[in-house]
Enzyme design. Structure first.
Site, short mmCIF file in Angstrom:
data_model
loop_
_atom_site.label_atom_id
_atom_site.label_comp_id
_atom_site.label_asym_id
_atom_site.label_seq_id
_atom_site.Cartn_x
_atom_site.Cartn_y
_atom_site.Cartn_z
N ALA A 1 0.87 -1.19 0.00
CA ALA A 1 0.00 0.00 0.00
C ALA A 1 0.90 1.24 0.00
O ALA A 1 0.75 2.15 0.81
CB ALA A 1 -0.96 0.00 1.18
N LYS B 1 8.56 8.41 10.64
CA LYS B 1 7.14 8.56 11.02
C LYS B 1 6.74 7.53 12.08
O LYS B 1 6.02 7.85 13.01
CB LYS B 1 6.26 8.41 9.79
CG LYS B 1 4.84 8.13 10.14
CD LYS B 1 3.86 8.83 9.29
CE LYS B 1 2.47 8.53 9.75
NZ LYS B 1 2.23 7.09 9.92
N GLN C 1 1.57 -8.92 13.39
CA GLN C 1 1.53 -7.60 14.03
C GLN C 1 0.14 -6.98 14.05
O GLN C 1 -0.02 -5.82 14.41
CB GLN C 1 2.57 -6.66 13.42
CG GLN C 1 2.33 -6.25 11.99
CD GLN C 1 3.57 -5.56 11.41
OE1 GLN C 1 4.53 -6.21 11.02
NE2 GLN C 1 3.56 -4.24 11.36
N ARG D 1 -2.90 4.44 5.79
CA ARG D 1 -4.25 4.52 6.35
C ARG D 1 -5.01 5.78 5.95
O ARG D 1 -6.22 5.87 6.16
CB ARG D 1 -4.19 4.43 7.88
CG ARG D 1 -3.69 3.08 8.36
CD ARG D 1 -3.54 3.01 9.87
NE ARG D 1 -2.84 1.78 10.24
CZ ARG D 1 -3.44 0.63 10.54
NH1 ARG D 1 -4.74 0.54 10.51
NH2 ARG D 1 -2.73 -0.43 10.86
N HIS E 1 7.12 5.88 1.29
CA HIS E 1 7.90 4.68 0.95
C HIS E 1 8.85 4.97 -0.21
O HIS E 1 9.97 4.46 -0.26
CB HIS E 1 6.97 3.53 0.56
CG HIS E 1 6.08 3.05 1.67
ND1 HIS E 1 4.74 3.31 1.69
CD2 HIS E 1 6.36 2.34 2.79
CE1 HIS E 1 4.22 2.75 2.77
NE2 HIS E 1 5.17 2.17 3.46
O1 PAF Z 1 6.38 -0.37 9.04
C1 PAF Z 1 5.93 -1.36 8.44
O2 PAF Z 1 5.41 -1.26 7.34
C2 PAF Z 1 5.99 -2.73 9.12
O3 PAF Z 1 5.80 -2.62 10.49
C3 PAF Z 1 7.27 -3.49 8.81
C4 PAF Z 1 8.50 -2.78 9.34
C5 PAF Z 1 7.41 -3.67 7.31
C6 PAF Z 1 7.22 -4.88 9.45
O4 PAF Z 1 6.12 -5.61 8.99
#
Ligand code: PAF
Length: 306
Positions: free
Chosen positions: A40, A172, A69, A210, A45
């Site tokens: 996403a 962030k 997670q 999000r 990124h």
């Molecule tokens: O920040 C994220 O997108 C995630 O927490 C990560 C570091 C890729 C681990 O799944």
């Protein structure tokens, strides 16, 4: 060069080794940058990826929505999966390999019996409302750091003393960044962690996967988070009292915003700074952390002070 998308660990290893050999005479020979993501992807990124591309011969970005997670199955199911757009964004940034494994590839025996625990810091701030989140994030980050580790075949002298392996994380997610640094230091992972500053939309909202769930009205309300941080930044720069209470009141006055926390913390340990935050002139260095629910969306942001 176009990006190569791989979904198995064997292909990742083979492709990374082949590209490191192919680029043995390029800029930064023998260096690999890893950008862990959950997809996403947005311009935040892209900035991580561009930073990694500028500093390494070969760059791998992982795209894996890590079930460990997420506390809640609905949140996991709702997490956006946009793999074609992700590959296009990474390719435009110059990334060589997108590693997009399945859950079975990452966890072949089901949920791992052994996990990394984030400790006390993992229970504060984001951890307080998302129990187990940081244990899950650190567990997958430790796996990804192992999987991405390059076998460069080059000595440090051949690499002109450059570190062979770096991994890139956004400022962030300040708590995640602090915990990853702690894990790497405490458990001696042979990787350099690079923090990349937060990217904001022109209206100040910190970019996040999000944000797409915010309605136009919620998005307008959400701007109070970055406004609050900017106010603290200005007071800190002027060595004025931070008067956090007045900033909290500002955030609470925005319609539909449910403030979870606004804390001024030590930038390394993230321990709450007890001094110089209310009535006395601000001195030194700190980080202001904020989290709020805006409509159905939980948003976080932070800014360095001093
Ligand atoms: O920040 C994220 O997108 C995630 O927490 C990560 C570091 C890729 C681990 O799944």
């Amino acid at each position: 060069m176009s990006i190569t998308v791989v979904s198995t660990i064997a292909d990742l290893k083979a492709m990374a080794a082949a590209l490191l050999a192919e680029k043995a005479h390029s800029r930064n020979p023998g260096t690999l940058g890893l950008v862990p993501t959950m997809g996403a992807l947005h311009q935040g990124h892209a900035e991580l990826a561009r930073t990694a591309v500028a500093e390494n011969a070969v760059v791998v970005a992982s795209v894996f929505v890590n079930p460990l997670q997420f506390g809640d199955a609905t949140d996991l199911a709702r997490y956006p999966r946009t793999s074609e757009a992700d590959a296009a964004l990474l390719e435009a940034a110059g990334v060589d390999i997108m590693f997009a494994p399945s859950v079975e590839e990452m966890y072949p025996d089901g949920e791992p019996g052994i996990r990394v625990t984030a400790g006390k810091l993992g229970e504060l701030y984001e951890g307080a409302s998302r129990p187990g989140h940081f244990d899950g994030a650190l567990t997958v980050v430790s796996k990804l750091l192992h999987l991405g580790r390059p076998d460069t075949g080059l000595s440090a002298a051949d690499r002109a003393g450059r570190p062979a392996y770096r991994a890139y994380f956004g400022q962030k997610d300040a708590q995640q960044l602090a915990l990853v640094r702690r894990m790497v230091a405490d458990l001696n992972f042979p990787v350099d962690i690079v923090a990349v500053p937060t990217v904001r939309d022109t209206d100040g909202l910190a970019m996040s996967s999000r944000n797409r769930f915010l309605s136009a009205r919620e998005r307008e309300s959400a701007l109070v988070l970055s406004r609050a941080l900017r106010l603290l930044e200005q007071r800190a720069a002027a060595h004025a009292p931070l008067d956090i209470a007045s900033v909290e009141a500002l955030v609470r006055s925005a319609p539909g915003v449910d403030l979870d926390y606004l804390e001024v913390v030590d930038p390394q340990t993230l321990a709450v700074r007890a001094e110089n935050c209310q009535d006395t002139p601000f001195t030194g260095q700190a980080l202001a952390l904020i989290a709020a629910k805006v409509g159905p969306v939980r948003l976080i942001d932070n800014v360095p002070l001093g």
